[in-house]
Write an enzyme that holds these catalytic residues in place. Structure first.
Site, PDB file in Angstrom:
ATOM      1  CB  THR A 135       0.007   2.514   4.537  1.00  0.00           C
ATOM      2  OG1 THR A 135       1.151   2.164   4.925  1.00  0.00           O
ATOM      3  CG2 THR A 135      -0.076   3.415   3.461  1.00  0.00           C
ATOM      4  CB  CYS A 139       5.209  -0.105   8.395  1.00  0.00           C
ATOM      5  SG  CYS A 139       4.986  -1.389   7.354  1.00  0.00           S
ATOM      6  CB  THR A 140       1.717  -3.677  11.030  1.00  0.00           C
ATOM      7  OG1 THR A 140       1.032  -3.599   9.887  1.00  0.00           O
ATOM      8  CG2 THR A 140       0.707  -2.532  11.958  1.00  0.00           C
ATOM      9  CB  CYS A 179      -2.344  -1.477   7.608  1.00  0.00           C
ATOM     10  SG  CYS A 179      -1.824  -0.694   6.361  1.00  0.00           S
ATOM     11  CE1 TYR A 206      -3.602  -2.701   0.389  1.00  0.00           C
ATOM     12  CE2 TYR A 206      -3.661  -1.829   2.461  1.00  0.00           C
ATOM     13  CZ  TYR A 206      -4.294  -2.555   1.349  1.00  0.00           C
ATOM     14  OH  TYR A 206      -5.154  -3.266   1.487  1.00  0.00           O
TER      15      TYR A 206
HETATM   16  N1  DGL Z   1       1.822  -3.133   6.933  1.00  0.00           N
HETATM   17  C1  DGL Z   1       1.587  -1.844   6.552  1.00  0.00           C
HETATM   18  C2  DGL Z   1       1.650  -0.679   7.268  1.00  0.00           C
HETATM   19  O1  DGL Z   1       1.669  -0.766   8.290  1.00  0.00           O
HETATM   20  C3  DGL Z   1       1.491  -1.851   4.991  1.00  0.00           C
HETATM   21  C4  DGL Z   1       2.557  -1.699   4.416  1.00  0.00           C
HETATM   22  C5  DGL Z   1       2.514  -1.472   2.731  1.00  0.00           C
HETATM   23  O2  DGL Z   1       1.614  -2.395   2.324  1.00  0.00           O
HETATM   24  O3  DGL Z   1       3.054  -0.786   2.049  1.00  0.00           O
HETATM   25  O4  DGL Z   1       1.673   0.601   6.876  1.00  0.00           O
END
Ligand code: DGL
Length: 254
Positions: free
Chosen positions: A72, A175-176, A70, A38
């Site tokens: 994002t 970011c998770t 997430c 994302y």
């Molecule tokens: N795990 C996600 C986050 O916490 C998404 C990372 C991605 O898809 O770029 O931002």
């Protein structure tokens, strides 16, 4: 039904922590493998794909709590989703306040490109003059983690290349996905305390779960596009490992 969603494996780190403290519930983990990552997409693209996924999940389940596991998706969608949907929506934020409250003064925040660009918590804290905060977007890390879910040490060369200064006193995970490379980050940043948000999110979710009736524990894993590595990682991490772990309420000694 408690639904947690992300683009790949990242949000499973949040769901696992939630399951440790709210075991007797039905859970769904949704990984949007078709649209990952994302973090390099525009706000509109992210909003549209995540909303599409929520509507799809709503057509299949009665959602009691939605966890945007997430950063994002939280940065882009959480506020608007709370106006659209009538169930509680829990988001995840980079835990920068936690790091500063612990007295950390030289902090590296790592996150996706879109989180660094649009997250309001980061915008608020970056203005503080008394601390040094460096925001670093890691455009390729989430994907690398999904691809190397069983070989996470493969992320070390990328981390070495992107993180130039190594003596920060804290690294905040925005970011998770990055929750899965804590030991790799520790190798690259030996002096830094790693600050992540899964425990805080789990505590908050537990409070909301008090309003739900207890159910037989069940976990379902859904992927928007089949991916063998991601499915087997999630099955092992959320189902097999969990049923053997000592955090399982039924096997807990105290
Ligand atoms: N795990 C996600 C986050 O916490 C998404 C990372 C991605 O898809 O770029 O931002």
């Amino acid at each position: 039904m408690i639904v947690a969603m992300d683009s790949g494996i990242g949000g499973a780190s949040i769901l696992k922590e939630v399951m440790k403290c709210a075991f007797n519930n039905e859970f769904v983990y949704f990984a949007d493998t078709k649209n990952s990552p994302y973090g390099n997409k525009t706000k509109k693209e992210i909003f549209d794909v995540v909303k599409h996924n929520v509507d799809f999940l709503l057509s299949r389940y009665k959602i009691d709590i939605l966890i945007l596991a997430c950063n994002t998706a939280t940065s882009v969608c959480a506020k608007k989703f709370r106006q659209i949907y009538d169930f509680p929506i829990i988001g995840v934020e980079p835990p920068i306040k936690v790091a500063l409250d612990k007295g950390r003064k030289d902090v590296l925040v790592i996150a996706t490109k879109q989180t660094i660009k649009s997250n309001l918590t980061l915008k608020r804290f970056i203005k503080r003059k008394s601390v040094k905060i460096k925001l670093l977007p890691l455009k390729k890390l989430a994907k690398l983690i999904d691809q190397n879910a069983f070989n996470l040490e493969n992320t070390i060369p990328y981390l070495e290349k992107k993180i130039h200064r190594k003596n920060y006193d804290a690294v905040v995970l925005g970011c998770t996905h990055y929750n899965f490379v804590k030991s790799e980050l520790k190798k690259v940043l030996p002096c830094a305390e790693i600050v992540s948000c899964e425990e805080g999110v789990a505590k908050y979710t537990k409070k909301l779960c008090a309003n739900l009736s207890e159910k037989q524990h069940k976990v379902e894993i859904l992927l928007s596009e089949e991916n063998e590595t991601i499915r087997s990682f999630l099955e092992q991490y959320l189902i097999l490992d969990f049923s053997h772990s000592d955090s399982h309420p039924k096997t807990k000694s105290n």
